[in-house]
Scaffold this motif. Structure first.
Motif, PDB file in Angstrom:
ATOM      1  N   THR A 253       0.702  -1.054   0.087  1.00 16.07           N
ATOM      2  CA  THR A 253      -0.254   0.120   0.123  1.00 16.07           C
ATOM      3  C   THR A 253       0.922   1.622   0.194  1.00 16.07           C
ATOM      4  O   THR A 253       1.993   1.316   0.469  1.00 16.07           O
ATOM      5  CB  THR A 253      -0.701  -0.269   1.614  1.00 16.07           C
ATOM      6  N   GLN A 254       0.186   2.886  -1.062  1.00 15.96           N
ATOM      7  CA  GLN A 254       1.278   3.564  -0.571  1.00 15.96           C
ATOM      8  C   GLN A 254       0.819   3.774   0.424  1.00 15.96           C
ATOM      9  O   GLN A 254       2.295   4.849   0.426  1.00 15.96           O
ATOM     10  CB  GLN A 254       0.337   4.486  -2.060  1.00 15.96           C
ATOM     11  N   LYS A 255       0.602   4.173   1.293  1.00 14.72           N
ATOM     12  CA  LYS A 255       0.043   4.679   2.599  1.00 14.72           C
ATOM     13  C   LYS A 255       1.179   3.928   3.013  1.00 14.72           C
ATOM     14  O   LYS A 255       2.163   5.080   4.471  1.00 14.72           O
ATOM     15  CB  LYS A 255      -1.357   3.934   3.117  1.00 14.72           C
ATOM     16  N   GLU A 256       1.565   2.712   3.570  1.00 14.35           N
ATOM     17  CA  GLU A 256       2.385   1.639   4.251  1.00 14.35           C
ATOM     18  C   GLU A 256       3.831   2.332   3.553  1.00 14.35           C
ATOM     19  O   GLU A 256       4.566   3.037   4.830  1.00 14.35           O
ATOM     20  CB  GLU A 256       2.624   0.902   4.031  1.00 14.35           C
ATOM     21  N   VAL A 257       4.236   2.480   2.444  1.00 13.05           N
ATOM     22  CA  VAL A 257       5.947   2.739   2.105  1.00 13.05           C
ATOM     23  C   VAL A 257       5.355   3.886   2.284  1.00 13.05           C
ATOM     24  O   VAL A 257       6.682   4.363   2.931  1.00 13.05           O
ATOM     25  CB  VAL A 257       5.204   2.586   0.609  1.00 13.05           C
ATOM     26  N   MET A 258       4.476   5.129   2.238  1.00 18.75           N
ATOM     27  CA  MET A 258       5.320   6.001   3.101  1.00 18.75           C
ATOM     28  C   MET A 258       5.796   7.206   4.135  1.00 18.75           C
ATOM     29  O   MET A 258       6.666   7.484   4.277  1.00 18.75           O
ATOM     30  CB  MET A 258       4.016   7.373   1.928  1.00 18.75           C
ATOM     31  N   ARG A 259       5.053   6.271   4.783  1.00 23.32           N
ATOM     32  CA  ARG A 259       5.057   5.930   5.769  1.00 23.32           C
ATOM     33  C   ARG A 259       6.714   5.664   6.489  1.00 23.32           C
ATOM     34  O   ARG A 259       7.581   6.657   6.883  1.00 23.32           O
ATOM     35  CB  ARG A 259       4.178   5.254   6.810  1.00 23.32           C
ATOM     36  N   GLN A 260       6.945   4.377   5.694  1.00 25.85           N
ATOM     37  CA  GLN A 260       8.501   3.891   6.009  1.00 25.85           C
ATOM     38  C   GLN A 260       9.047   4.480   5.342  1.00 25.85           C
ATOM     39  O   GLN A 260      10.017   4.660   6.221  1.00 25.85           O
ATOM     40  CB  GLN A 260       8.215   2.664   5.030  1.00 25.85           C
ATOM     41  N   GLY A 261       9.028   5.028   4.137  1.00 22.50           N
ATOM     42  CA  GLY A 261       9.936   5.600   3.399  1.00 22.50           C
ATOM     43  C   GLY A 261       9.971   7.500   4.015  1.00 22.50           C
ATOM     44  O   GLY A 261      11.468   8.249   4.388  1.00 22.50           O
TER      45      GLY A 261
ATOM     46  N   ALA B  21      -4.960  14.223   1.765  1.00 17.83           N
ATOM     47  CA  ALA B  21      -4.411  14.412   0.889  1.00 17.83           C
ATOM     48  C   ALA B  21      -4.361  12.310   1.345  1.00 17.83           C
ATOM     49  O   ALA B  21      -3.214  11.679   1.714  1.00 17.83           O
ATOM     50  CB  ALA B  21      -3.536  13.697  -0.070  1.00 17.83           C
ATOM     51  N   SER B  22      -4.800  11.269   0.730  1.00 15.52           N
ATOM     52  CA  SER B  22      -4.766   9.981   0.551  1.00 15.52           C
ATOM     53  C   SER B  22      -4.545   9.329  -0.670  1.00 15.52           C
ATOM     54  O   SER B  22      -4.602   9.876  -1.518  1.00 15.52           O
ATOM     55  CB  SER B  22      -6.248   9.265   0.703  1.00 15.52           C
ATOM     56  N   PRO B  23      -3.486   7.885  -0.613  1.00 17.13           N
ATOM     57  CA  PRO B  23      -3.641   7.566  -2.196  1.00 17.13           C
ATOM     58  C   PRO B  23      -4.050   7.353  -3.161  1.00 17.13           C
ATOM     59  O   PRO B  23      -4.072   8.111  -4.508  1.00 17.13           O
ATOM     60  CB  PRO B  23      -3.140   6.204  -1.401  1.00 17.13           C
ATOM     61  N   GLU B  24      -5.321   8.095  -2.906  1.00 13.89           N
ATOM     62  CA  GLU B  24      -6.804   7.354  -3.790  1.00 13.89           C
ATOM     63  C   GLU B  24      -7.202   8.650  -4.264  1.00 13.89           C
ATOM     64  O   GLU B  24      -7.676   8.697  -5.320  1.00 13.89           O
ATOM     65  CB  GLU B  24      -8.044   7.052  -3.318  1.00 13.89           C
TER      66      GLU B  24
ATOM     67  N   ALA C 205       5.497  -1.899  -7.968  1.00 13.16           N
ATOM     68  CA  ALA C 205       5.379  -1.739  -6.792  1.00 13.16           C
ATOM     69  C   ALA C 205       6.220  -0.784  -5.821  1.00 13.16           C
ATOM     70  O   ALA C 205       6.447  -0.820  -4.674  1.00 13.16           O
ATOM     71  CB  ALA C 205       5.071  -3.202  -6.089  1.00 13.16           C
ATOM     72  N   ASP C 206       7.375  -0.289  -6.541  1.00  9.82           N
ATOM     73  CA  ASP C 206       8.169   0.463  -6.169  1.00  9.82           C
ATOM     74  C   ASP C 206       7.473   1.746  -5.864  1.00  9.82           C
ATOM     75  O   ASP C 206       7.608   2.645  -6.565  1.00  9.82           O
ATOM     76  CB  ASP C 206       9.450  -0.093  -7.535  1.00  9.82           C
ATOM     77  N   PHE C 207       7.964   2.235  -4.745  1.00  8.65           N
ATOM     78  CA  PHE C 207       7.633   3.912  -4.854  1.00  8.65           C
ATOM     79  C   PHE C 207       8.723   4.572  -4.602  1.00  8.65           C
ATOM     80  O   PHE C 207       9.841   4.435  -3.571  1.00  8.65           O
ATOM     81  CB  PHE C 207       6.334   4.359  -4.224  1.00  8.65           C
ATOM     82  N   LYS C 208       9.328   5.517  -4.763  1.00 10.37           N
ATOM     83  CA  LYS C 208      10.450   6.578  -4.489  1.00 10.37           C
ATOM     84  C   LYS C 208       9.917   7.365  -4.281  1.00 10.37           C
ATOM     85  O   LYS C 208       8.775   8.358  -4.387  1.00 10.37           O
ATOM     86  CB  LYS C 208      11.016   6.910  -5.352  1.00 10.37           C
ATOM     87  N   ILE C 209       9.964   7.613  -2.458  1.00 10.15           N
ATOM     88  CA  ILE C 209      10.062   8.885  -1.883  1.00 10.15           C
ATOM     89  C   ILE C 209      10.914  10.289  -1.601  1.00 10.15           C
ATOM     90  O   ILE C 209      12.231   9.345  -0.823  1.00 10.15           O
ATOM     91  CB  ILE C 209       9.851   9.003  -0.381  1.00 10.15           C
ATOM     92  N   SER C 210      11.103  10.948  -1.216  1.00  8.78           N
ATOM     93  CA  SER C 210      12.424  12.198  -1.374  1.00  8.78           C
ATOM     94  C   SER C 210      11.824  13.546  -0.120  1.00  8.78           C
ATOM     95  O   SER C 210      10.733  13.861  -0.859  1.00  8.78           O
ATOM     96  CB  SER C 210      12.943  12.572  -2.833  1.00  8.78           C
ATOM     97  N   PHE C 211      12.554  13.735   0.214  1.00 11.48           N
ATOM     98  CA  PHE C 211      12.765  14.924   0.058  1.00 11.48           C
ATOM     99  C   PHE C 211      13.630  16.561  -0.574  1.00 11.48           C
ATOM    100  O   PHE C 211      14.783  15.782   0.016  1.00 11.48           O
ATOM    101  CB  PHE C 211      13.424  15.453   1.980  1.00 11.48           C
TER     102      PHE C 211
ATOM    103  N   CYS D 131       6.420  12.007  -3.759  1.00 11.23           N
ATOM    104  CA  CYS D 131       6.476  10.371  -4.324  1.00 11.23           C
ATOM    105  C   CYS D 131       5.908   9.335  -5.542  1.00 11.23           C
ATOM    106  O   CYS D 131       4.902  10.228  -6.018  1.00 11.23           O
ATOM    107  CB  CYS D 131       5.011   9.640  -3.046  1.00 11.23           C
ATOM    108  N   LEU D 132       7.298   9.353  -6.355  1.00  9.21           N
ATOM    109  CA  LEU D 132       6.939   8.485  -7.480  1.00  9.21           C
ATOM    110  C   LEU D 132       6.386   7.720  -7.545  1.00  9.21           C
ATOM    111  O   LEU D 132       5.957   6.441  -6.935  1.00  9.21           O
ATOM    112  CB  LEU D 132       8.443   8.206  -7.676  1.00  9.21           C
ATOM    113  N   ILE D 133       5.483   7.986  -8.425  1.00  9.33           N
ATOM    114  CA  ILE D 133       3.667   6.512  -8.838  1.00  9.33           C
ATOM    115  C   ILE D 133       4.104   6.210  -9.682  1.00  9.33           C
ATOM    116  O   ILE D 133       4.135   7.013 -11.013  1.00  9.33           O
ATOM    117  CB  ILE D 133       2.145   7.247  -8.149  1.00  9.33           C
TER     118      ILE D 133
END
Length: 155
Positions: free
Chosen positions: A20-28, A104-107, A61-67, A54-56
């Protein structure tokens, strides 16, 4: 929507594979947060910046989260000590941006990206359709006047 010109800049990023994008965002987010809190070669704290992107990629199933790396560290950002975290340089680009408020939710991001894609297609604007970025500008504790964006890169 608006068309923005972004200059070449460095970002600190991590790629997380997830269901899930939500879990991935939290971890990232936490991996990157530890980096700015001193988990880097210089053991220095770095100011939190916005946006968090977040790159979608469609069907991936890989998401790149960035600051975004703050301006004072752009020339030589401290190297991450976590092997899952890396510094990347994003080249200058023209980006179509659609802004929206609320939590903003992933949806919601996907919905807004679809609206932006439809508008761009209808206006004959060429863009990279196989990926988009989400961009969040607010802390989770901010309740009102929130600012979120979806980005498509112009071709």
């Amino acid at each position: 929507y608006e068309l923005r010109q972004y200059e070449t800049a460095k970002w600190v990023s991590t790629v997380i594979r997830g269901e899930t994008q939500k879990e991935v965002m939290r971890q990232g987010f936490w991996k990157l947060f530890h980096y700015i809190q001193g988990k880097n070669e210089k053991e220095i704290k770095i100011d939190m910046t916005v946006p968090v992107t977040c790159l979608i990629k469609s069907g991936c199933a890989d998401f790149k989260i960035s600051f975004f790396v703050p301006f004072e560290h752009q020339d030589s950002p401290p190297q991450p000590t976590d092997s899952d975290v890396f510094i990347e340089e994003r080249k200058a680009a023209a980006i179509y941006v659609r802004s929206f408020g609320g939590f903003a939710s992933p949806e919601k991001y996907a919905e807004e990206a679809e609206v932006l894609a439809r508008i761009l297609r209808n206006r004959g604007q060429p863009f990279h359709e196989d990926f988009f970025y989400t961009a969040g500008y607010d802390s989770p504790f901010k309740l009102f006047n929130r600012h979120n964006e979806v980005w498509y890169f112009k071709k």
